[in-house]
Enzyme design. Structure first.
Site, PDB file in Angstrom:
ATOM      1  N   CYS A   1       0.814  -1.225   0.000  1.00  0.00           N
ATOM      2  CA  CYS A   1       0.000   0.000   0.000  1.00  0.00           C
ATOM      3  C   CYS A   1       0.845   1.272   0.000  1.00  0.00           C
ATOM      4  O   CYS A   1       0.293   2.373  -0.030  1.00  0.00           O
ATOM      5  CB  CYS A   1      -0.942  -0.016   1.196  1.00  0.00           C
ATOM      6  SG  CYS A   1      -1.968  -1.500   1.218  1.00  0.00           S
TER       7      CYS A   1
ATOM      8  N   HIS B   1      -2.717   7.985   6.187  1.00  0.00           N
ATOM      9  CA  HIS B   1      -2.955   6.649   5.625  1.00  0.00           C
ATOM     10  C   HIS B   1      -4.327   6.168   6.082  1.00  0.00           C
ATOM     11  O   HIS B   1      -5.104   5.673   5.278  1.00  0.00           O
ATOM     12  CB  HIS B   1      -1.846   5.707   6.066  1.00  0.00           C
ATOM     13  CG  HIS B   1      -1.905   4.370   5.413  1.00  0.00           C
ATOM     14  ND1 HIS B   1      -1.846   4.210   4.044  1.00  0.00           N
ATOM     15  CD2 HIS B   1      -2.038   3.111   5.931  1.00  0.00           C
ATOM     16  CE1 HIS B   1      -1.935   2.919   3.741  1.00  0.00           C
ATOM     17  NE2 HIS B   1      -2.063   2.235   4.869  1.00  0.00           N
TER      18      HIS B   1
ATOM     19  N   GLU C   1      -0.721   5.214  13.566  1.00  0.00           N
ATOM     20  CA  GLU C   1      -0.502   6.501  12.886  1.00  0.00           C
ATOM     21  C   GLU C   1      -0.820   7.664  13.822  1.00  0.00           C
ATOM     22  O   GLU C   1      -0.112   8.676  13.840  1.00  0.00           O
ATOM     23  CB  GLU C   1      -1.345   6.582  11.621  1.00  0.00           C
ATOM     24  CG  GLU C   1      -0.975   7.789  10.752  1.00  0.00           C
ATOM     25  CD  GLU C   1      -1.647   7.752   9.381  1.00  0.00           C
ATOM     26  OE1 GLU C   1      -2.602   6.983   9.199  1.00  0.00           O
ATOM     27  OE2 GLU C   1      -1.201   8.514   8.501  1.00  0.00           O
TER      28      GLU C   1
ATOM     29  N   LYS D   1      -9.839   7.903   2.864  1.00  0.00           N
ATOM     30  CA  LYS D   1     -10.259   6.503   2.680  1.00  0.00           C
ATOM     31  C   LYS D   1     -11.633   6.277   3.294  1.00  0.00           C
ATOM     32  O   LYS D   1     -12.296   5.280   2.979  1.00  0.00           O
ATOM     33  CB  LYS D   1      -9.235   5.553   3.306  1.00  0.00           C
ATOM     34  CG  LYS D   1      -7.912   5.443   2.551  1.00  0.00           C
ATOM     35  CD  LYS D   1      -7.016   4.378   3.162  1.00  0.00           C
ATOM     36  CE  LYS D   1      -5.692   4.254   2.402  1.00  0.00           C
ATOM     37  NZ  LYS D   1      -4.767   5.372   2.675  1.00  0.00           N
TER      38      LYS D   1
ATOM     39  N   HIS E   1     -10.019   1.738   0.553  1.00  0.00           N
ATOM     40  CA  HIS E   1      -8.570   1.564   0.481  1.00  0.00           C
ATOM     41  C   HIS E   1      -8.196   0.964  -0.873  1.00  0.00           C
ATOM     42  O   HIS E   1      -8.507  -0.194  -1.152  1.00  0.00           O
ATOM     43  CB  HIS E   1      -8.119   0.657   1.621  1.00  0.00           C
ATOM     44  CG  HIS E   1      -6.638   0.594   1.809  1.00  0.00           C
ATOM     45  ND1 HIS E   1      -5.747   1.307   1.046  1.00  0.00           N
ATOM     46  CD2 HIS E   1      -5.887  -0.111   2.713  1.00  0.00           C
ATOM     47  CE1 HIS E   1      -4.524   1.048   1.443  1.00  0.00           C
ATOM     48  NE2 HIS E   1      -4.578   0.194   2.457  1.00  0.00           N
TER      49      HIS E   1
ATOM     50  N   PHE F   1       1.841  -3.261   3.989  1.00  0.00           N
ATOM     51  CA  PHE F   1       2.248  -4.564   4.527  1.00  0.00           C
ATOM     52  C   PHE F   1       3.728  -4.772   4.209  1.00  0.00           C
ATOM     53  O   PHE F   1       4.226  -4.383   3.147  1.00  0.00           O
ATOM     54  CB  PHE F   1       1.444  -5.687   3.877  1.00  0.00           C
ATOM     55  CG  PHE F   1       0.051  -5.874   4.451  1.00  0.00           C
ATOM     56  CD1 PHE F   1      -0.380  -5.186   5.572  1.00  0.00           C
ATOM     57  CD2 PHE F   1      -0.829  -6.770   3.852  1.00  0.00           C
ATOM     58  CE1 PHE F   1      -1.659  -5.379   6.098  1.00  0.00           C
ATOM     59  CE2 PHE F   1      -2.115  -6.965   4.356  1.00  0.00           C
ATOM     60  CZ  PHE F   1      -2.525  -6.277   5.478  1.00  0.00           C
TER      61      PHE F   1
END
Length: 412
Positions: free
Chosen positions: A164, A304, A315, A336, A341, A400
């Site tokens: 991502c 994010h 975050e 998002k 996402h 990831f």
């Protein structure tokens, strides 16, 4: 040689809210969700039945049915978005040195639908029936390759693959190539089309997705106490970036300057971020240092913010640990909450949003933030857009594998 500066001059995207940048931007400011029930395949056996699907996508206006047959869906999104970005930039490549114009587009997974269909055909009909076009369609660099072929761009051409964080790293690579005088113009960003039978099954069995099937538009709710996972989406976000003086000479409109980037690794767990967001914090710190500004200069962070219990807290902690008291003066939102996402495409979409926020002063909200989770007490632009005088903004992408990317944009 003086340091070469890099600016954004053209925008294009493909999202579940639509394709036209200004129309979708208006929807985002109004807090409109693009999440709905999946229509492209039967979800009876799935515990998740919704996503950010481009149910209207047929390739138009730039691709015809023949183009679509020779490309996986993720490459189609990339090509359509890139053509829109070039049109928006008003650049005529017939007047450019095509050896100094390139393409760098990221994707986390690439042509998973082509893989699924090819594998099924091999099992059902045997190996001789596998398409000879399967590999050229599913390879992640197919997005960059098809854009370069369509536009005849012979310069630097590569693809970033960091889950991502892919688009964030692709844009970083584009900045480096221009600063290092390897190119004058690069089309960059990210593209993804993992909202497929296999893609949805993989994330579903990981228990990474929201299961709020009764109300999909409420499913993505970053930093909210009742969040239960992210919403899988598809699409692309691509932009034209070019050297500042090159853009000025041709009279280009400039949305923003890319003035800093930061990269890091969590070096901890393949899917779970560090609870205090130490890797995210390092990426943000490096981006701000490169930009040559202070922490207090950042006015807005497009986070994010995926709506997962662990990621949102990490975050949140990273921002608070890095910015200290200045964190409470920031506007931080997760778009998002409306787009879902888009995995490796997210950084492309969100860099465009950051550039639009910087150029207009309008900050899209985090929708569905009704009961902030414990400790999530920053200004997350809950449910209503804000307007601020912005000089510098940041956008974060974390993937990831512990890959972290932060970009700082400045007004020019």
């Amino acid at each position: 040689m003086d340091k070469r500066r890099v600016v954004i001059t053209g925008l294009g995207w493909a999202t579940s809210l639509g394709l036209e940048v200004e129309k979708v931007w208006g929807d985002l400011l109004k807090g409109t969700s693009g999440i709905h029930a999946i229509t492209r395949f039967n979800t009876d056996e799935y515990s998740v039945k919704f996503g950010g699907e481009l149910s209207f996508w047929d390739g138009s206006p730039h691709l015809d049915s023949r183009d679509c047959k020779r490309m996986d869906r993720f490459a189609q999104f990339a090509l359509g978005s890139s053509i829109d970005a070039v049109k928006d930039a008003g650049i005529d490549f017939d007047k450019e040195d095509r050896d100094r114009c390139g393409v760098i587009i990221g994707s986390g997974i690439g042509g998973i639908e082509e893989f699924e269909e090819g594998h099924a055909k091999m099992i059902e009909k045997g190996p001789r029936r596998v398409s000879p076009f399967m590999i050229p369609k599913l390879m992640i660099n197919a997005a960059s390759a098809n854009v370069s072929m369509q536009l005849g761009l012979r310069g630097v051409n590569t693809a970033a693959v960091t889950a991502c964080a892919s688009a964030g790293h692709a844009i970083t690579d584009a900045v480096k190539a221009i600063v290092q005088d390897e190119a004058d113009v690069i089309i960059t960003g990210g593209s993804e089309a993992a909202l497929t039978k296999l893609g949805l099954a993989c994330f579903m069995t990981m228990r990474a997705l929201s299961t709020r099937n009764d109300d999909p538009t409420k499913a993505s709710r970053p930093w909210d106490k009742d969040r239960d996972g992210f919403v899988l989406s598809e699409g692309a976000g691509c932009m034209v970036v070019e050297e500042l003086e090159h853009a000025r000479k041709r009279g280009a409109r400039i949305y923003a300057e890319l003035i800093g980037y930061g990269m890091s690794a969590d070096a901890g767990h393949i899917t779970q971020p560090d609870e205090q967001g130490s890797g995210a914090q390092m990426a943000m710190r490096r981006a701000i240092k490169m930009a040559g500004i202070g922490l207090e200069d950042i006015g807005y962070i497009n986070a994010h913010g995926t709506s997962t219990p662990l990621g949102d807290k990490a975050e949140n902690n990273a921002i608070k640990n890095l910015f200290g008291p200045a964190a409470y003066k920031l506007a931080v939102s997760s778009t998002k909450s409306m787009t879902g996402h888009l995995l490796g495409a997210s950084g492309g979409i969100e860099t465009i949003i950051a550039a639009k926020a910087l150029s207009t002063g309008d900050i899209p909200p985090t929708i569905n933030l009704e009961n902030p989770d414990e400790g999530c007490d920053l200004d997350y632009v809950a449910n209503e857009a804000q307007h601020r005088d912005l000089k510098y903004v940041m956008t974060n992408s974390f993937g990831f594998g512990g890959h972290n990317s932060s970009l700082v944009l400045g007004k020019i």
